[in-house]
Design a protein around this motif. Sequence first.
Motif, PDB file in Angstrom:
ATOM      1  N   ALA A  89      88.778 -35.272  54.973  1.00  0.00           N
ATOM      2  CA  ALA A  89      89.485 -35.103  56.297  1.00  0.00           C
ATOM      3  C   ALA A  89      90.750 -35.632  56.564  1.00  0.00           C
ATOM      4  CB  ALA A  89      89.000 -34.213  58.240  1.00  0.00           C
ATOM      5  N   ARG A 141      91.531 -30.771  54.993  1.00  0.00           N
ATOM      6  CA  ARG A 141      91.770 -30.464  56.833  1.00  0.00           C
ATOM      7  C   ARG A 141      92.614 -31.286  57.049  1.00  0.00           C
ATOM      8  NH1 ARG A 141      92.209 -29.393  61.226  1.00  0.00           N
ATOM      9  NH2 ARG A 141      90.806 -29.119  62.758  1.00  0.00           N
ATOM     10  N   HIS A 195      94.397 -32.477  60.444  1.00  0.00           N
ATOM     11  CA  HIS A 195      95.455 -32.709  61.646  1.00  0.00           C
ATOM     12  C   HIS A 195      96.623 -33.419  62.018  1.00  0.00           C
ATOM     13  CE1 HIS A 195      94.300 -31.290  65.971  1.00  0.00           C
ATOM     14  NE2 HIS A 195      95.064 -32.370  66.403  1.00  0.00           N
ATOM     15  N   LYS A 199      94.665 -26.178  55.207  1.00  0.00           N
ATOM     16  CA  LYS A 199      94.201 -25.849  56.833  1.00  0.00           C
ATOM     17  C   LYS A 199      93.995 -27.326  57.836  1.00  0.00           C
ATOM     18  CE  LYS A 199      90.665 -26.875  53.781  1.00  0.00           C
ATOM     19  NZ  LYS A 199      89.288 -26.794  53.521  1.00  0.00           N
ATOM     20  N   ILE A 224      92.358 -22.754  62.290  1.00  0.00           N
ATOM     21  CA  ILE A 224      92.784 -23.707  61.218  1.00  0.00           C
ATOM     22  C   ILE A 224      94.162 -22.816  62.053  1.00  0.00           C
ATOM     23  CG2 ILE A 224      93.578 -22.978  59.267  1.00  0.00           C
ATOM     24  CD1 ILE A 224      91.452 -25.562  59.398  1.00  0.00           C
TER      25      ILE A 224
END
Length: 332
Positions: A74, A115, A117, A169, A233
Amino acid sequence: MGTLLVTGGAGFIGSNFVHHVIGNTDHSVIVLDKLTYAGNAASLAGLPEDRVRLVEGDIADATLVDDLFGQVDAVVHYAAESHNDNSLHDPRPFLDTNIVGTYTLLEAARKHDRRFHHISTDEVYGDLELDDPARFTENTPYNPSSPYSSTKAGSDLLVRAWVRSFGVKATISNCSNNYGPYQHVEKFIPRQITNVLRGIRPKLYGKGENVRDWIHADDHSSAVLTILDKGVIGETYLIGADGEKDNKTVVELILSITGQPADAYDHVTDRPGHDMRYAIDSTKLRTELGWTPRYQDFEAGLKATIDWYRDNEAWWTPAKDGVEAFYASKGQ
């Protein structure tokens, strides 16, 4: 257990996140940082070498980014040009890092199906009037007022588009003003703290009426981990700790905590387009994901921050003289 890629992980908020991850999870971390003036490898000192690896490089370097994405589970994207005064002086680096850099990372996330962020700021929403009872929410329209905040707004929109168009995602968080260890001395709170520690009178823009919603960097870190673990998501979450204080109050608190007269500061010329008030409504994050801040007493958090700068003078001294010379040249 997994491996996180943390962009900008040698900067202020990013390094606090790396410390938080190592202290509270079993994750390993690869830090990708350009190590410009705002990034400092010393901010990662003391962390276990078998769990933290620093890679010096640019998030706009597609080849490097592609290689690193293949090694992690991630990605948490902190890297940004982030100082409003600097963006007014030279906007171009803000476009290169905040827009092109984020695009490069999103393309790698798309290719490797990782993933992702994205860390952003409440400044994308513009500002609020001092007497306005409202706070920013996830539905507040964007209204950025500087090259910094406008490029962060642009990067947010890129993330949203890559989620919708390509199925990346990703989640986004917009946070209020952070304070705590490892913050560069050009920023408001550490500049005033280090001035006091050096026997220099603090400097206050204008009348000091500008209000910021302060949050300790460790609380920001715990919120990001919560979103990474539980966030939906495509959703945006606002991170705040109900810490609204005007700049005058903050300066006077710093002086009082350090045993100085509360009025022992100087007013300097305000900067152009200085936003008046930011305020975060973090209800969605708290109710949907169950997050709460640890540092809810701003004065206690500020005292701990002052103690850190007092105990870590070797960390901030190399940058201090240059910062003060720059501001002196601008009459600030």
